[in-house]
Enzyme design. Structure first.
Site, PDB file in Angstrom:
ATOM      1  N   TYR A  13      -3.418  11.521 -20.787  1.00  0.00           N
ATOM      2  CA  TYR A  13      -3.521  12.599 -19.836  1.00  0.00           C
ATOM      3  C   TYR A  13      -2.164  12.930 -19.249  1.00  0.00           C
ATOM      4  CZ  TYR A  13      -8.765  11.886 -19.556  1.00  0.00           C
ATOM      5  OH  TYR A  13      -9.762  12.075 -19.839  1.00  0.00           O
ATOM      6  N   ASP A  33       2.284   7.680 -30.371  1.00  0.00           N
ATOM      7  CA  ASP A  33       0.952   7.254 -29.874  1.00  0.00           C
ATOM      8  C   ASP A  33       0.405   6.266 -30.820  1.00  0.00           C
ATOM      9  OD1 ASP A  33      -0.977   8.070 -27.319  1.00  0.00           O
ATOM     10  OD2 ASP A  33      -1.716   6.661 -28.957  1.00  0.00           O
ATOM     11  N   LYS A 204       5.553   5.604  -5.711  1.00  0.00           N
ATOM     12  CA  LYS A 204       4.283   5.755  -6.332  1.00  0.00           C
ATOM     13  C   LYS A 204       3.105   4.851  -5.862  1.00  0.00           C
ATOM     14  CE  LYS A 204       1.204   7.124  -9.059  1.00  0.00           C
ATOM     15  NZ  LYS A 204       0.730   8.580  -9.023  1.00  0.00           N
ATOM     16  N   ASN A 208      -0.315   6.099  -3.139  1.00  0.00           N
ATOM     17  CA  ASN A 208      -2.115   5.904  -3.411  1.00  0.00           C
ATOM     18  C   ASN A 208      -2.642   4.937  -2.328  1.00  0.00           C
ATOM     19  OD1 ASN A 208      -2.352   7.720  -5.156  1.00  0.00           O
ATOM     20  ND2 ASN A 208      -1.689   6.385  -6.751  1.00  0.00           N
ATOM     21  N   HIS A 242      -8.398  15.984  18.695  1.00  0.00           N
ATOM     22  CA  HIS A 242      -7.357  15.476  19.374  1.00  0.00           C
ATOM     23  C   HIS A 242      -6.137  16.053  18.449  1.00  0.00           C
ATOM     24  CE1 HIS A 242      -3.667  12.875  20.278  1.00  0.00           C
ATOM     25  NE2 HIS A 242      -4.507  12.333  21.212  1.00  0.00           N
ATOM     26  N   GLY A 255     -12.701   5.308  -6.035  1.00  0.00           N
ATOM     27  CA  GLY A 255     -12.833   5.142  -7.255  1.00  0.00           C
ATOM     28  C   GLY A 255     -11.546   5.675  -7.873  1.00  0.00           C
ATOM     29  N   CYS A 258      -6.201   5.664  -9.995  1.00  0.00           N
ATOM     30  CA  CYS A 258      -5.081   5.308  -9.180  1.00  0.00           C
ATOM     31  C   CYS A 258      -5.348   4.869  -8.123  1.00  0.00           C
ATOM     32  CB  CYS A 258      -4.473   6.849  -9.227  1.00  0.00           C
ATOM     33  SG  CYS A 258      -3.999   7.634 -10.621  1.00  0.00           S
ATOM     34  N   PHE A 319     -16.482   9.650  -9.640  1.00  0.00           N
ATOM     35  CA  PHE A 319     -15.844   8.808  -8.714  1.00  0.00           C
ATOM     36  C   PHE A 319     -15.110   9.850  -7.618  1.00  0.00           C
ATOM     37  CE2 PHE A 319     -11.822   9.908 -10.908  1.00  0.00           C
ATOM     38  CZ  PHE A 319     -10.894  10.251  -9.895  1.00  0.00           C
TER      39      PHE A 319
HETATM   40  N1  LIG Z   1      -4.169  10.037 -15.601  1.00  0.00           N
HETATM   41  C1  LIG Z   1      -3.481  10.398 -14.210  1.00  0.00           C
HETATM   42  O1  LIG Z   1      -3.931  11.071 -13.646  1.00  0.00           O
HETATM   43  C2  LIG Z   1      -2.251   9.627 -13.935  1.00  0.00           C
HETATM   44  C3  LIG Z   1      -1.437  10.221 -12.559  1.00  0.00           C
HETATM   45  C4  LIG Z   1      -0.224   9.108 -12.418  1.00  0.00           C
HETATM   46  C5  LIG Z   1       0.071   8.508 -13.024  1.00  0.00           C
HETATM   47  N2  LIG Z   1      -0.532   7.968 -13.966  1.00  0.00           N
HETATM   48  C6  LIG Z   1       0.025   6.781 -14.727  1.00  0.00           C
HETATM   49  O2  LIG Z   1       0.694   7.167 -16.003  1.00  0.00           O
HETATM   50  C7  LIG Z   1       0.381   6.401 -17.224  1.00  0.00           C
HETATM   51  C8  LIG Z   1      -0.120   6.909 -18.180  1.00  0.00           C
HETATM   52  O3  LIG Z   1      -1.464   7.103 -17.849  1.00  0.00           O
HETATM   53  P1  LIG Z   1      -2.341   8.102 -18.704  1.00  0.00           P
HETATM   54  O4  LIG Z   1      -3.648   8.811 -17.873  1.00  0.00           O
HETATM   55  O5  LIG Z   1      -1.525   9.172 -19.406  1.00  0.00           O
HETATM   56  O6  LIG Z   1      -2.879   6.996 -19.705  1.00  0.00           O
HETATM   57  P2  LIG Z   1      -3.808   7.351 -20.976  1.00  0.00           P
HETATM   58  O7  LIG Z   1      -4.532   6.273 -21.346  1.00  0.00           O
HETATM   59  O8  LIG Z   1      -4.388   8.708 -20.847  1.00  0.00           O
HETATM   60  O9  LIG Z   1      -2.681   7.357 -22.281  1.00  0.00           O
HETATM   61  C9  LIG Z   1      -1.840   6.606 -22.720  1.00  0.00           C
HETATM   62  C10 LIG Z   1      -1.643   6.852 -24.081  1.00  0.00           C
HETATM   63  O10 LIG Z   1      -0.746   5.691 -24.522  1.00  0.00           O
HETATM   64  C11 LIG Z   1      -1.186   5.391 -25.644  1.00  0.00           C
HETATM   65  N3  LIG Z   1      -0.436   3.851 -25.969  1.00  0.00           N
HETATM   66  C12 LIG Z   1      -0.643   2.873 -25.398  1.00  0.00           C
HETATM   67  N4  LIG Z   1       0.284   1.784 -25.790  1.00  0.00           N
HETATM   68  C13 LIG Z   1       1.187   2.650 -26.533  1.00  0.00           C
HETATM   69  C14 LIG Z   1       2.303   2.092 -27.297  1.00  0.00           C
HETATM   70  N5  LIG Z   1       2.731   0.949 -26.986  1.00  0.00           N
HETATM   71  N6  LIG Z   1       2.900   2.948 -27.921  1.00  0.00           N
HETATM   72  C15 LIG Z   1       2.724   4.435 -28.101  1.00  0.00           C
HETATM   73  N7  LIG Z   1       1.345   4.993 -27.309  1.00  0.00           N
HETATM   74  C16 LIG Z   1       0.619   3.916 -26.515  1.00  0.00           C
HETATM   75  C17 LIG Z   1      -2.459   5.210 -25.797  1.00  0.00           C
HETATM   76  O11 LIG Z   1      -3.160   5.106 -27.047  1.00  0.00           O
HETATM   77  C18 LIG Z   1      -2.845   6.349 -24.937  1.00  0.00           C
HETATM   78  O12 LIG Z   1      -3.226   7.469 -25.666  1.00  0.00           O
HETATM   79  C19 LIG Z   1      -0.315   5.077 -16.248  1.00  0.00           C
HETATM   80  O13 LIG Z   1       0.573   4.263 -15.960  1.00  0.00           O
HETATM   81  C20 LIG Z   1      -0.855   5.803 -15.343  1.00  0.00           C
HETATM   82  O14 LIG Z   1      -1.278   4.791 -14.274  1.00  0.00           O
HETATM   83  C21 LIG Z   1      -1.750   8.616 -14.435  1.00  0.00           C
END
Ligand SMILES: NC(=O)c1ccc[n+]([C@@H]2O[C@H](COP(=O)([O-])OP(=O)(O)OC[C@H]3O[C@@H](n4cnc5c(N)ncnc54)[C@H](O)[C@@H]3O)[C@@H](O)[C@H]2O)c1
Length: 405
Positions: A13, A33, A204, A208, A242, A255, A258, A319
């Site tokens: 994401y 990935d 960060k 939250n 107020h 939920g 984050c 959520f």
């Molecule tokens: N999604 C959000 O809204 C959001 C917002 C702020 C921060 N974050 C943080 O960003 C980070 C990533 O979140 P996300 O939502 O993108 O996660 P996600 O699960 O959508 O994506 C993570 C990707 O990393 C891959 N992956 C896992 N281990 C790996 C490795 N060793 N090498 C290569 N690829 C690997 C997974 O297959 C997956 O596709 C987390 O720490 C999350 O807390 C997310």
């Protein structure tokens, strides 16, 4: 393909939109990935997640040769770590994904490279990764630039916010901070705020946690008001008149991946000091349990008064309002809790933002409201706020301020 300038480890994401944005600026990105299906989808110019405008950005970056996905990293100048940081055991942060992503790029690192962690991480993670890298590659000691730069985009608006949000950037030393700021300056229009790695990591988590604590205050008020026979929505509205008070709205819990997760990263490492942060998590979790109990009690009361079992509409599974994301959803938890040992025929489960669910049989929201004796609003979806169908003889449990006309 020519040499890549950036390696992006983790294409989910956050990683994929960031990779696409960098590639749109004509910088070659090698995305990594561990999931081969993700890699295959991206190289076909497609996407595996739902995010507006991301499909065009990925398609054009792949077509023009600026974005290539792979299961293995290659040599580059800048490495970004954007892998998951989930829980393990009893709410302990699990940084093993960050570690294994770092180990994967370790052999490729060379003097003057920039290494950045974007994954939400416990305090000290960047320092830990520095020690890991320099233990394995002692010849590079002091020659790498390392920084932490957390992500704060809102899903659904990621492509805009990636460019326009302010960012906090903290290096392991000042020169690392400068190098990381120079890197982000190429893609980000928001202000880039310099600090050190530990402060950026904490920033960060605090963003939250602050939301979580404020929501816990509103949820606590809702419990008190229920006992004191006061309408909590009216109360908060009045208190907020107020000039220096701004109480948030209560709900059926907290939920998502984050706000309901990140505070534990502080509590796990600083249990004695983080009393309010820990308590807020407890209050917000308790609120969901309390809502489930309220529904069960309303059911029993109805049976006693009417001599028959009621039909109950459970309104919402997501959520938060107007999304289809059920991760860590308190509404889903409440529905599960209420359905435990119950006859499913007595319930209408409603979620207008999804078509089907693997576990729950979904009912159209208008039909559910029409047929139910008890209506429990769990999520403040816009469809629910527009309802005008209610008859006086229905029991309404409003856990999210639907305020029916
Ligand atoms: N999604 C959000 O809204 C959001 C917002 C702020 C921060 N974050 C943080 O960003 C980070 C990533 O979140 P996300 O939502 O993108 O996660 P996600 O699960 O959508 O994506 C993570 C990707 O990393 C891959 N992956 C896992 N281990 C790996 C490795 N060793 N090498 C290569 N690829 C690997 C997974 O297959 C997956 O596709 C987390 O720490 C999350 O807390 C997310």
């Amino acid at each position: 393909m020519q040499n890549s300038e950036v390696v992006m480890v983790g294409l989910g994401y956050i990683g994929l939109p960031t990779a696409a944005l960098i590639a749109q600026n004509k910088v070659r990105v090698h995305g990594v990935d561990i999931n081969p299906q993700v890699v295959e989808t991206i190289n076909a110019g497609k996407i595996h997640i739902v995010e507006p405008e991301l499909d065009q950005a990925v398609a054009s970056a792949v077509e023009q040769g600026y974005l290539y996905a792979d299961t293995k990293p290659v040599e580059a100048n800048t490495y970004l770590i954007v892998v998951p940081t989930p829980f393990k055991g009893k709410n302990e942060p699990d940084i093993s994904f960050v570690e294994s992503a770092t180990k994967a790029i370790l052999p490729l690192l060379k003097s003057e490279d920039l290494y950045i962690i974007e994954s939400t991480s416990p305090i000290g993670t960047t320092e830990k990764m520095k020690n890991l890298i320099y233990t394995e590659r002692p010849e590079l000691k002091g020659q790498l630039y390392m920084a932490y730069c957390p992500e704060r985009v809102l899903p659904g608006n990621v492509m805009y916010e990636l460019v326009h949000n302010d960012r906090v950037i903290g290096g392991i030393d000042e020169v690392s901070t400068e190098k990381a700021v120079n890197f982000y300056q190429r893609f980000v229009k928001g202000e880039l705020h310099k600090t050190n790695a530990r402060t950026a990591e904490m920033c960060k988590l605090v963003e939250n946690s602050s939301r979580d604590v404020q929501i816990a205050f509103a949820n606590e008020l809702s419990l008190i008001c229920d006992k004191a026979d006061i309408n909590v929505w009216e109360l908060i509205n009045l208190a907020n008149k107020h000039p220096r008070v701004n109480i948030l709205q209560p709900g059926c819990g907290v939920g998502g991946h984050c706000i309901a997760v990140d505070p534990y990263f502080i509590v796990a490492d600083y249990p004695m000091e983080s009393q309010i942060i820990g308590k807020a998590r407890e209050i917000n979790n308790y609120k969901s349990f309390w809502c489930a109990e309220k529904i069960k009690n309303a059911k029993l009361e109805f049976e006693l008064q009417n001599g028959r079992k009621p039909k109950i509409a459970l309104m919402g599974l997501a959520f938060k309002p107007d999304i289809d994301d059920l991760r860590e959803s308190p509404a889903k938890y409440i529905v599960q809790k209420v359905l435990q040992n119950a006859n499913n025929e007595e319930y209408y489960i409603v979620e207008p933002n999804i078509e089907t669910h693997t576990v729950f049989k979904l009912t159209d929201y208008k039909e559910a409201v029409e047929k139910a004796d008890i209506i429990a609003f769990l999520v403040g979806h816009k469809e629910f706020k527009e309802l005008r169908l209610l008859k006086d003889n229905k029991v309404v449990l409003d856990f999210c301020g639907i305020d029916l006309k």
